[in-house]
Design an enzyme around this catalytic site. Structure first.
Site, PDB file in Angstrom:
ATOM      1  N   LYS A  27       0.852  -1.204   0.000  1.00 22.23           N
ATOM      2  CA  LYS A  27       0.000   0.000   0.000  1.00 22.23           C
ATOM      3  C   LYS A  27       0.878   1.241   0.000  1.00 22.23           C
ATOM      4  CE  LYS A  27      -1.574   1.551   4.078  1.00 22.23           C
ATOM      5  NZ  LYS A  27      -1.284   2.942   4.467  1.00 22.23           N
ATOM      6  N   ASN A  28       1.912   1.265   0.846  1.00 17.27           N
ATOM      7  CA  ASN A  28       2.694   2.491   1.023  1.00 17.27           C
ATOM      8  C   ASN A  28       3.708   2.742  -0.088  1.00 17.27           C
ATOM      9  OD1 ASN A  28       1.185   2.982   3.235  1.00 17.27           O
ATOM     10  ND2 ASN A  28       2.748   2.420   4.734  1.00 17.27           N
TER      11      ASN A  28
ATOM     12  N   ARG B  69      -5.026  10.728   4.547  1.00 18.32           N
ATOM     13  CA  ARG B  69      -4.052  11.802   4.675  1.00 18.32           C
ATOM     14  C   ARG B  69      -2.915  11.662   3.666  1.00 18.32           C
ATOM     15  NH1 ARG B  69      -0.120  11.780   7.048  1.00 18.32           N
ATOM     16  NH2 ARG B  69      -0.460  13.765   7.958  1.00 18.32           N
TER      17      ARG B  69
ATOM     18  N   ARG C  28       0.301  14.235  13.029  1.00 18.19           N
ATOM     19  CA  ARG C  28       0.733  14.019  11.633  1.00 18.19           C
ATOM     20  C   ARG C  28       0.945  15.331  10.861  1.00 18.19           C
ATOM     21  NH1 ARG C  28      -0.716   8.764  10.315  1.00 18.19           N
ATOM     22  NH2 ARG C  28       0.919   8.816   8.736  1.00 18.19           N
ATOM     23  N   PRO C  29       1.828  16.203  11.325  1.00 20.72           N
ATOM     24  CA  PRO C  29       2.039  17.487  10.626  1.00 20.72           C
ATOM     25  C   PRO C  29       2.644  17.287   9.237  1.00 20.72           C
ATOM     26  CG  PRO C  29       3.727  17.126  12.276  1.00 20.72           C
ATOM     27  CD  PRO C  29       2.728  16.015  12.454  1.00 20.72           C
TER      28      PRO C  29
ATOM     29  N   ASP D 122       5.142   0.522  11.971  1.00 18.53           N
ATOM     30  CA  ASP D 122       3.923  -0.115  11.474  1.00 18.53           C
ATOM     31  C   ASP D 122       3.797  -1.566  11.912  1.00 18.53           C
ATOM     32  OD1 ASP D 122       3.816   1.639   8.265  1.00 18.53           O
ATOM     33  OD2 ASP D 122       3.381   2.249  10.318  1.00 18.53           O
TER      34      ASP D 122
ATOM     35  N   ARG E 255      -8.446  -0.473   4.964  1.00 19.86           N
ATOM     36  CA  ARG E 255      -7.613   0.536   4.299  1.00 19.86           C
ATOM     37  C   ARG E 255      -6.295  -0.063   3.825  1.00 19.86           C
ATOM     38  NH1 ARG E 255      -6.797   5.940   7.364  1.00 19.86           N
ATOM     39  NH2 ARG E 255      -5.527   6.082   5.488  1.00 19.86           N
TER      40      ARG E 255
HETATM   41  C1  EPZ Z   1       4.414   6.933   6.351  1.00 18.61           C
HETATM   42  O1  EPZ Z   1       3.638   7.958   6.945  1.00 18.61           O
HETATM   43  C2  EPZ Z   1       3.504   5.708   6.268  1.00 18.61           C
HETATM   44  N1  EPZ Z   1       2.351   6.020   5.438  1.00 18.61           N
HETATM   45  C3  EPZ Z   1       3.048   5.314   7.667  1.00 18.61           C
HETATM   46  O2  EPZ Z   1       2.286   4.113   7.530  1.00 18.61           O
HETATM   47  C4  EPZ Z   1       4.278   5.023   8.526  1.00 18.61           C
HETATM   48  O3  EPZ Z   1       3.871   4.717   9.842  1.00 18.61           O
HETATM   49  C5  EPZ Z   1       5.205   6.246   8.529  1.00 18.61           C
HETATM   50  O4  EPZ Z   1       5.544   6.612   7.171  1.00 18.61           O
HETATM   51  C6  EPZ Z   1       6.505   5.979   9.283  1.00 18.61           C
HETATM   52  O5  EPZ Z   1       7.166   4.898   8.704  1.00 18.61           O
HETATM   53  C7  EPZ Z   1       2.504   6.032   4.095  1.00 18.61           C
HETATM   54  O6  EPZ Z   1       3.571   5.774   3.562  1.00 18.61           O
HETATM   55  C8  EPZ Z   1       1.270   6.331   3.287  1.00 18.61           C
HETATM   56  P1  EPZ Z   1       6.465  10.341   8.333  1.00 18.61           P
HETATM   57  P2  EPZ Z   1       4.185   9.492   6.938  1.00 18.61           P
HETATM   58  O7  EPZ Z   1       6.285  11.604   7.588  1.00 18.61           O
HETATM   59  O8  EPZ Z   1       4.993   9.719   5.736  1.00 18.61           O
HETATM   60  C9  EPZ Z   1       6.885  13.613  11.728  1.00 18.61           C
HETATM   61  C10 EPZ Z   1       0.474   2.684   7.851  1.00 18.61           C
HETATM   62  O9  EPZ Z   1       0.066   2.109   8.872  1.00 18.61           O
HETATM   63  N2  EPZ Z   1       6.668  14.587  10.649  1.00 18.61           N
HETATM   64  O10 EPZ Z   1       7.601   9.441   7.962  1.00 18.61           O
HETATM   65  O11 EPZ Z   1       3.013  10.365   7.194  1.00 18.61           O
HETATM   66  C11 EPZ Z   1       5.652  12.753  12.002  1.00 18.61           C
HETATM   67  O12 EPZ Z   1       4.781  13.401  12.901  1.00 18.61           O
HETATM   68  C12 EPZ Z   1       0.904   4.127   7.922  1.00 18.61           C
HETATM   69  O13 EPZ Z   1       0.579   2.130   6.723  1.00 18.61           O
HETATM   70  C13 EPZ Z   1       6.751  15.952  10.963  1.00 18.61           C
HETATM   71  O14 EPZ Z   1       6.977  16.337  12.106  1.00 18.61           O
HETATM   72  O15 EPZ Z   1       5.128   9.481   8.213  1.00 18.61           O
HETATM   73  C14 EPZ Z   1       6.252  11.503  12.591  1.00 18.61           C
HETATM   74  O16 EPZ Z   1       6.524  11.722  13.958  1.00 18.61           O
HETATM   75  C15 EPZ Z   1       0.667   4.738   9.293  1.00 18.61           C
HETATM   76  N3  EPZ Z   1       6.543  16.862   9.969  1.00 18.61           N
HETATM   77  C16 EPZ Z   1       7.584  11.357  11.848  1.00 18.61           C
HETATM   78  O17 EPZ Z   1       7.868  12.661  11.292  1.00 18.61           O
HETATM   79  C17 EPZ Z   1       6.289  16.481   8.673  1.00 18.61           C
HETATM   80  O18 EPZ Z   1       6.139  17.361   7.801  1.00 18.61           O
HETATM   81  C18 EPZ Z   1       7.575  10.340  10.710  1.00 18.61           C
HETATM   82  O19 EPZ Z   1       6.462  10.661   9.893  1.00 18.61           O
HETATM   83  C19 EPZ Z   1       6.215  15.096   8.386  1.00 18.61           C
HETATM   84  C20 EPZ Z   1       6.420  14.167   9.382  1.00 18.61           C
END
Ligand code: EPZ
Length: 420
Positions: free
Chosen positions: A22-23, A92, A121-122, A307, A399
């Protein structure tokens, strides 16, 4: 609303075919916005998030022909640049269209995705990087409005935190930018690697794929021809079913997997007593009769994936001893704890650290799914619980897991989808 009814079993056995990731699929579908041809994508999982993103692209004017696990996407007819709240609020990861639309059309409006169960999730890192590339970004009435009328300019970007979709967004934005972009502290997840590989095969010069430093030579707005490709296997789906084998102490085989993407998960399962045999694209788990306790810390790839945290917590409830699980990526990713406790699990929380005392026999109960991976943890717990477990709000599960009940039924699980 659908719910899953699962009766605890003594063991399961057989083979499960893993679906496409999916990702990986989500950024690869967003990437079609950069193409001038019809893009053929194979091995897509039949999950709600994929359908949601294809619906978003169709709403923007693209044509998406989705059959079985294949889709043909043509974005040459794309004539809208506003991703509206009604769709973005359901997924999102829609934010992944921001970079491609902006770099292709010079303007884009995407609804702010808002938080979700696991955290705020910023997207500040996505926006800051696009501003560094010359975009003018404002937030108006819950929408990100981004403008770059003369296109984006390549530059050096240092991510304060490693962000998976942030890296994907900027790689795609850089693909049509003017000049070279360097991303420092880039995500190295296999899903990001495949995006870079497909772009590389389509004429975008990307160096550093799979490392924390990526350089992308932009094509200054020139769309590309993207050759047909197949989505990589879903490492999280695979890890989840390996946990099903471990928790029920059953030998099962997974096919269509990439074991190189499962290193940290396999290592932790070995620590807990399992052993494995594998071939090019299959893996068999040989579980131990005693599940040993474990210490898990979630971090970015190639370390242990967040995950898989909820699934390992379910497994740890059956360990002979006390396990410690530390969640370092998301501030609220323990929503499954209270549901597991309702099934009799002995878990205590202290901030982002969970202490799990194993040995408690779980008992079936009515429980509620709260997010995608929490749902799969409840399924795992239900497999070994005494009696019947009803898992409600399984739209979360739908999902990200393709045909879960069919795949589990095929290995001997007493599971059915009912409607309340
Ligand atoms: C991706 O989410 C995955 N989703 C998530 O999988 C996964 O848990 C996550 O990466 C971490 O591996 C998809 O790929 C669609 P991040 P993403 O940006 O990209 C902070 C699932 O279950 N952050 O890597 O949204 C954030 O808050 C889902 O399949 C900022 O602060 O995660 C987090 O603490 C859930 N500012 C950390 O970084 C930003 O602009 C990692 O988030 C972006 C992120």
């Amino acid at each position: 609303m659908d719910y899953l009814q699962i009766k605890g079993v003594d063991s399961i056995n057989g083979t499960i075919k893993i679906s496409g990731a999916k990702n990986a699929s989500l950024p690869l579908i967003a990437m079609t916005i950069l193409a001038k041809n019809s893009v053929h994508i194979k091995n897509l999982p039949a999950v709600a998030d994929i359908k949601t993103l294809l619906k978003l692209l169709s709403n923007l004017g693209a044509t998406c022909d989705f059959h079985d696990d294949k889709v043909i996407v043509n974005t040459s007819t794309l004539n809208q640049t506003k991703a509206t709240y009604d769709i973005v609020k359901t997924m999102r990861a829609s934010i992944l269209v921001l970079g491609p639309i902006l770099t292709r059309f010079g303007h884009c409006e995407v609804s702010l995705p808002g938080g979700c169960a696991i955290g705020q999730r910023p997207i500040d890192l996505h926006l800051k990087a696009l501003e560094q590339m010359g975009a003018e970004i404002t937030i108006q009435a819950g929408y990100v409005e981004a403008k770059a009328p003369n296109g984006l300019k390549g530059c050096e970007i240092i991510f304060d935190k490693i962000t998976v979709t942030g890296t994907a967004n900027i790689v795609m934005a850089a693909a049509l930018a003017h000049g070279k972009t360097t991303i420092i502290n880039a995500a190295r997840e296999p899903e990001v690697v495949q995006l870079c590989e497909v772009l590389n095969n389509s004429g975008i010069n990307i160096d550093g794929t799979g490392t924390a430093v990526l350089t992308i030579e932009g094509r200054a707005g020139k769309l590309m021809d993207i050759n047909e490709f197949s989505v990589i296997p879903d490492r999280i789906e695979a890890g989840t079913y390996l946990c099903a084998g471990a928790i029920t102490k059953s030998e099962i085989t997974l096919t269509n997997v990439n074991t190189h993407h499962l290193g940290a998960v396999i290592a932790k399962l070995e620590e807990m007593g399992s052993s494995f045999s594998s071939t090019q694209d299959t893996i068999t788990i040989h579980p131990s009769k005693i599940i040993k306790p474990v210490r898990v810390i979630t971090q970015e790839y190639p370390a242990f994936p967040t995950d898989m945290q909820a699934q390992f917590m379910a497994l740890a409830t059956q360990a002979e001893g006390t396990s410690i699980i530390e969640e370092r990526l998301f501030e609220n990713r323990f929503m499954h704890v209270s549901e597991l406790q309702r099934m009799g699990a002995d878990i205590s929380l202290n901030g982002n650290v969970a202490t799990v005392n194993g040995r408690n026999k779980l008992s079936g109960a009515d429980v509620m799914a709260t997010d995608l991976r929490a749902s799969s943890a409840l399924v795992l717990a239900a497999l070994v619980a005494d009696g019947i477990t009803n898992i409600h709000r399984i739209y979360h599960l739908d999902r990200g897991y393709d045909s879960l009940e069919k795949k589990l039924k095929n290995v001997g699980t007493d599971i059915q989808r009912l409607n309340e």
